[in-house]
Design a protein around this motif. Structure first.
Motif, PDB file in Angstrom:
ATOM      1  N   VAL A   5       0.845  -1.192   0.000  1.00 29.16           N
ATOM      2  CA  VAL A   5       0.000   0.000   0.000  1.00 29.16           C
ATOM      3  C   VAL A   5       0.880   1.241   0.000  1.00 29.16           C
ATOM      4  CG1 VAL A   5      -1.766   1.255   1.302  1.00 29.16           C
ATOM      5  CG2 VAL A   5      -1.765  -1.241   1.315  1.00 29.16           C
ATOM      6  N   ALA A   6       0.495   2.219  -0.808  1.00 27.09           N
ATOM      7  CA  ALA A   6       1.161   3.528  -0.782  1.00 27.09           C
ATOM      8  C   ALA A   6       0.375   4.410   0.183  1.00 27.09           C
ATOM      9  CB  ALA A   6       1.179   4.143  -2.173  1.00 27.09           C
ATOM     10  N   ILE A   7       1.077   5.002   1.141  1.00 28.63           N
ATOM     11  CA  ILE A   7       0.431   5.866   2.125  1.00 28.63           C
ATOM     12  C   ILE A   7       1.048   7.253   2.036  1.00 28.63           C
ATOM     13  CG2 ILE A   7       0.040   6.298   4.580  1.00 28.63           C
ATOM     14  CD1 ILE A   7      -0.060   3.367   5.039  1.00 28.63           C
ATOM     15  N   THR A   9       1.380  11.392   3.312  1.00 27.79           N
ATOM     16  CA  THR A   9       1.440  12.108   4.582  1.00 27.79           C
ATOM     17  C   THR A   9       0.076  12.641   4.984  1.00 27.79           C
ATOM     18  OG1 THR A   9       2.111  14.106   3.392  1.00 27.79           O
ATOM     19  CG2 THR A   9       3.866  12.766   4.360  1.00 27.79           C
ATOM     20  N   ASN A  10      -0.840  12.751   4.020  1.00 25.67           N
ATOM     21  CA  ASN A  10      -2.203  13.184   4.313  1.00 25.67           C
ATOM     22  C   ASN A  10      -3.093  11.988   4.671  1.00 25.67           C
ATOM     23  OD1 ASN A  10      -2.249  12.008   1.815  1.00 25.67           O
ATOM     24  ND2 ASN A  10      -3.287  13.679   0.775  1.00 25.67           N
ATOM     25  N   GLU A  11      -2.463  10.815   4.899  1.00 19.96           N
ATOM     26  CA  GLU A  11      -3.111   9.572   5.304  1.00 19.96           C
ATOM     27  C   GLU A  11      -4.017   8.975   4.232  1.00 19.96           C
ATOM     28  OE1 GLU A  11      -4.604   9.456   9.292  1.00 19.96           O
ATOM     29  OE2 GLU A  11      -3.096  10.867   9.987  1.00 19.96           O
ATOM     30  N   VAL A  12      -3.795   9.344   2.975  1.00 15.89           N
ATOM     31  CA  VAL A  12      -4.511   8.726   1.859  1.00 15.89           C
ATOM     32  C   VAL A  12      -3.796   7.426   1.522  1.00 15.89           C
ATOM     33  CG1 VAL A  12      -5.085   8.931  -0.586  1.00 15.89           C
ATOM     34  CG2 VAL A  12      -5.373  10.883   0.923  1.00 15.89           C
ATOM     35  N   ASN A  13      -4.551   6.315   1.467  1.00 15.72           N
ATOM     36  CA  ASN A  13      -3.995   5.005   1.134  1.00 15.72           C
ATOM     37  C   ASN A  13      -4.347   4.641  -0.300  1.00 15.72           C
ATOM     38  OD1 ASN A  13      -3.228   4.811   3.796  1.00 15.72           O
ATOM     39  ND2 ASN A  13      -4.880   3.456   4.375  1.00 15.72           N
ATOM     40  N   ALA A  14      -3.404   4.046  -1.002  1.00 15.90           N
ATOM     41  CA  ALA A  14      -3.638   3.571  -2.365  1.00 15.90           C
ATOM     42  C   ALA A  14      -3.085   2.159  -2.479  1.00 15.90           C
ATOM     43  CB  ALA A  14      -2.961   4.493  -3.373  1.00 15.90           C
ATOM     44  N   ASP A  15      -3.962   1.189  -2.739  1.00 15.28           N
ATOM     45  CA  ASP A  15      -3.532  -0.193  -2.927  1.00 15.28           C
ATOM     46  C   ASP A  15      -2.833  -0.322  -4.265  1.00 15.28           C
ATOM     47  OD1 ASP A  15      -4.778  -0.913  -0.540  1.00 15.28           O
ATOM     48  OD2 ASP A  15      -6.614  -1.576  -1.535  1.00 15.28           O
ATOM     49  N   MET A  16      -1.808  -1.146  -4.323  1.00 11.87           N
ATOM     50  CA  MET A  16      -1.139  -1.448  -5.580  1.00 11.87           C
ATOM     51  C   MET A  16      -2.055  -2.394  -6.352  1.00 11.87           C
ATOM     52  SD  MET A  16       1.626   0.313  -5.414  1.00 11.87           S
ATOM     53  CE  MET A  16       2.883  -0.297  -6.495  1.00 11.87           C
ATOM     54  N   LEU A  50       5.773   3.322   0.608  1.00 15.83           N
ATOM     55  CA  LEU A  50       5.167   2.009   0.438  1.00 15.83           C
ATOM     56  C   LEU A  50       5.314   1.216   1.728  1.00 15.83           C
ATOM     57  CD1 LEU A  50       6.460   1.013  -3.117  1.00 15.83           C
ATOM     58  CD2 LEU A  50       4.191   1.850  -2.497  1.00 15.83           C
ATOM     59  N   ILE A  51       4.246   0.526   2.108  1.00 18.55           N
ATOM     60  CA  ILE A  51       4.281  -0.344   3.267  1.00 18.55           C
ATOM     61  C   ILE A  51       3.596  -1.658   2.917  1.00 18.55           C
ATOM     62  CG2 ILE A  51       4.262   1.572   4.920  1.00 18.55           C
ATOM     63  CD1 ILE A  51       1.310   0.670   5.532  1.00 18.55           C
TER      64      ILE A  51
END
Length: 55
Positions: A5-7, A9-16, A50-51
């Motif tokens: 997941v891409a996170i 700094t504004n806490e928006v998450n985006a799944d790959m 990425l986490i």
């Protein structure tokens, strides 16, 4: 199951995803390898990291 997941700094998450399907992995090691390869090939804005998340 794990996913990368891409996170932002504004806490928006985006799944790959590929072709509209979220990419998942059966092991942490598989997800980690994908994350490392993605960091070399995918351009992300500086405010994203990425986490690996467990499902």
């Amino acid at each position: 199951m794990y996913k990368v997941v891409a996170i932002g700094t504004n806490e928006v998450n985006a799944d790959m995803a590929f072709d509209g399907k979220v990419i998942t992995f059966h092991s942490y090691e598989e997800a980690e390898l994908f994350l490392k390869e993605s960091q070399q090939k995918v351009f992300l804005p500086d405010n994203y990291k990425l986490i690996i998340k467990k499902e």
